[in-house]
Design an enzyme around this catalytic site. Structure first.
Site, PDB file in Angstrom:
ATOM      1  N   SER A 221       0.972  -1.226  -0.012  1.00 17.23           N
ATOM      2  CA  SER A 221       0.386   0.551  -0.520  1.00 17.23           C
ATOM      3  C   SER A 221       1.139   0.522   0.291  1.00 17.23           C
ATOM      4  CB  SER A 221      -1.151  -0.284   1.105  1.00 17.23           C
ATOM      5  OG  SER A 221      -2.003   0.747   1.386  1.00 17.23           O
ATOM      6  N   ALA A 227      -4.082   7.321   9.454  1.00 20.49           N
ATOM      7  CA  ALA A 227      -3.777   8.802   9.136  1.00 20.49           C
ATOM      8  C   ALA A 227      -5.498   9.150   8.884  1.00 20.49           C
ATOM      9  CB  ALA A 227      -2.611   9.257   7.965  1.00 20.49           C
ATOM     10  N   LEU A 229      -7.249   8.477   6.195  1.00 17.82           N
ATOM     11  CA  LEU A 229      -7.227   7.676   4.613  1.00 17.82           C
ATOM     12  C   LEU A 229      -7.715   6.605   4.174  1.00 17.82           C
ATOM     13  CD1 LEU A 229      -3.972   9.477   3.411  1.00 17.82           C
ATOM     14  CD2 LEU A 229      -5.971  10.814   3.763  1.00 17.82           C
ATOM     15  N   GLY A 230      -8.382   5.914   4.959  1.00 18.64           N
ATOM     16  CA  GLY A 230      -9.062   4.919   5.172  1.00 18.64           C
ATOM     17  C   GLY A 230      -8.448   3.537   4.380  1.00 18.64           C
ATOM     18  N   SER A 231      -7.734   3.440   4.630  1.00 14.09           N
ATOM     19  CA  SER A 231      -6.975   2.276   4.609  1.00 14.09           C
ATOM     20  C   SER A 231      -6.473   1.204   4.813  1.00 14.09           C
ATOM     21  CB  SER A 231      -4.964   2.501   5.222  1.00 14.09           C
ATOM     22  OG  SER A 231      -4.734   2.458   6.782  1.00 14.09           O
ATOM     23  N   ASP A 288     -16.609   4.685   3.967  1.00 19.72           N
ATOM     24  CA  ASP A 288     -14.810   4.136   3.425  1.00 19.72           C
ATOM     25  C   ASP A 288     -14.089   3.407   2.553  1.00 19.72           C
ATOM     26  OD1 ASP A 288     -14.212   6.332   5.059  1.00 19.72           O
ATOM     27  OD2 ASP A 288     -13.109   5.175   6.109  1.00 19.72           O
TER      28      ASP A 288
END
Length: 529
Positions: A221, A227, A229-231, A288
């Site tokens: 990734s 953070a 950001l929808g990881s 997300d």
């Protein structure tokens, strides 16, 4: 559970049924089609007795031969290695107000997760998750997994099923298979790894069967973890799409695919990605995984927490140039949300008016971007969006959710005069986003990057509002390199050896430092207007 998921149920249930047509994987060969018993996941026992004569696959143009004519069962060839990719997301407008029943806009960014799926030989009966970026590597024997309870008629799910909550008995059944996951790692790391493993096993056992082929899922990734950001949602979307492709329950993506069919396909991916997210987060909003699946942007609103949220896709959201800066400052979403809640309790009318103003900014921006004369090449169009971002940030500052590190980014960007900056997400750290002005000189960006590096920030030049989930089938990039040999094959060794974000992006990236790479395909779902 998003409203789009809830509303999509009937359309999916009346779409591709296992007993109707078993949709083909993107580039299956004739031998794949005629004998896929090794990938017989959900529904294949029905479809194997039903001929599908005369139906043309939209990607390869091959005719599907009716399996009813086969006199003997052929062995299944190994599925070629393939890749799936899904984007992260940012909140563009409406942070914190969305917690209090107002609208927010979330959009995809071009930072992405990439999942390489490799099949194993028939003699190898293991399934492996390998996430080197977080030092996670674990395998299970497929034959030893608790298929019995997942296959019970009262519990069995299918690719078109609508799962609105996890079954406690099924969750309990997979716990023994998580006990030895990262057993010798620190508790905090072990928790992350076991969440990933549990989410995967729940989805794998729900969709698959004991005859599922041995395979490995390797994930890299370019999205910062933790953070906002929808990881985790990108992993959910990648694994959902990969499993559904392996089970041959998705058709496409292909250039001539009708928009309605494409939306049905991504809805299928989205609903199973939400199942993954439910295992980790309990009761996720669904925004997300929805943005990561479909790309572009959505207007998201939840007025009643006892009901699903309202999600309105912005299919024609434009791609906008974005500078994303990670402050590398730990944040607590719960802490920042509670802070605004206390402020609202203390000053209900004043804070209520601020939240109303944020809501107006969100809706104004959605209307502005939808205007016929809005164009990303126009500085006037971008300026109007940028001014709304500035207003939104100022309102969030008044709620006390900014941070000195975020304000420093705004100061540096404003000094260079290159765009409009706001915090994204809960604030209190995390990330900022800057909408870049057209034609920003490279030297200004370089000076900003140098200053950010000196002060410990991490900068990403990215794009807002790009494509959602994508497929590279097989894992070969036809990007002008080695074209006489058919392209550049992505193998596991090279994928694991890629160094950092730049290495991953250079090797397999959807954009790869330039335009879209030939080979990647997407379920494009722009409106018909």
């Amino acid at each position: 559970m998003t409203q789009s998921i809830a509303n999509g149920h009937n359309g999916l249930h009346n779409g591709f049924h296992a007993s109707d047509v078993e949709p083909e994987s993107p580039t299956s060969s004739a031998s794949d089609i005629s004998s896929d018993s090794g990938l017989n996941g959900v529904g294949s026992s029905n479809s194997s007795s039903n001929g599908v004569n005369g139906i043309t696959n939209g990607t390869s143009g091959l005719k599907l031969n009716g399996r009813i004519k086969m006199k003997r069962k052929q062995s299944s060839p190994m599925m070629p290695a393939f890749m799936v990719s899904a984007p992260g997301k940012v909140i563009v407008f409406g942070e914190h107000a969305v917690v209090h029943g107002k609208a927010a806009i979330a959009a995809a960014i071009s930072l992405r997760s990439y999942l390489l799926v490799t099949s194993l030989s028939k003699s190898k009966r293991t399934v492996t998750l390998k996430f080197p970026d977080i030092d996670f590597d674990h395998s299970w024997n497929i034959d030893e997994l608790p298929w019995g309870i997942f296959q019970q008629p009262s519990k069995k799910k299918y690719y078109y099923s609508l799962v609105t909550e996890l079954d406690p008995e099924l969750v309990e059944a997979i716990q023994p298979y998580l006990d030895d996951v990262s057993a010798h790692k620190p508790a905090e790391i072990r928790k992350v790894h076991r969440n990933s493993a549990g989410s995967f096993l729940y989805m794998f056992l729900s969709l698959g069967s004991k005859s599922f082929p041995g395979c490995q899922y390797t994930l890299r990734s370019t999205i910062p973890i933790g953070a906002g950001l929808g990881s985790s949602a990108t992993i959910a979307v990648c694994l959902s799409a990969a499993l559904l492709l392996q089970l041959r329950t998705l058709s496409g993506p292909h250039p001539d695919q009708p928009a309605d069919e494409a939306r049905l396909q991504i809805e299928r991916i989205n609903r199973w990605a939400l199942v993954y997210e439910m295992f980790i987060h309990g009761n996720p909003s669904g925004v997300d995984n929805t943005v990561s699946t479909q790309g572009k942007a959505v207007v998201f609103q939840r007025t009643d927490y006892s009901k699903p949220p309202l999600v309105r896709p912005l299919w024609d959201f434009p791609e906008l140039p974005l500078l994303l800066v990670d402050t590398r400052t730990a944040k607590s979403t719960a802490h920042e949300v509670a802070k605004v809640g206390r402020l609202k309790d203390a000053h209900p009318k004043l804070v209520g008016s601020i939240l109303d103003a944020i809501d107006k900014v969100t809706n104004t921006s959605a209307d502005l971007i939808a205007e016929d004369d809005f164009t990303t090449e126009s500085e006037d169009s971008l300026r109007r969006v940028g001014e709304l971002m500035t207003i939104n940030h100022g309102l969030l500052v008044s709620l006390g959710v900014s941070h000195p590190r975020l304000e420093r980014v705004r100061e540096l960007v404003d000094f260079q005069g290159i765009g409009w900056t706001k915090l994204t997400g809960a604030g209190g750290g995390g990330c900022s986003i800057t909408l870049l002005k057209p034609g920003v000189p490279r030297e200004k960006l370089d000076r900003l990057e140098e200053q950010l590096d000196q002060e410990g920030y991490q900068k990403f030049e990215t794009t807002l509002g790009g494509d959602g989930v994508g497929v590279l089938w097989p894992a070969v990039l036809r990007n002008g390199v080695d074209d006489e040999e058919g392209g550049t094959e992505i193998d596991l060794e090279n994928f694991l050896a890629a160094e950092g974000n730049d290495g991953v992006e250079k090797l397999v990236g959807v954009h790869g430092g330039g335009g879209e790479r030939e080979g990647w395909k997407f379920w494009r779902v722009e409106s018909d207007n």
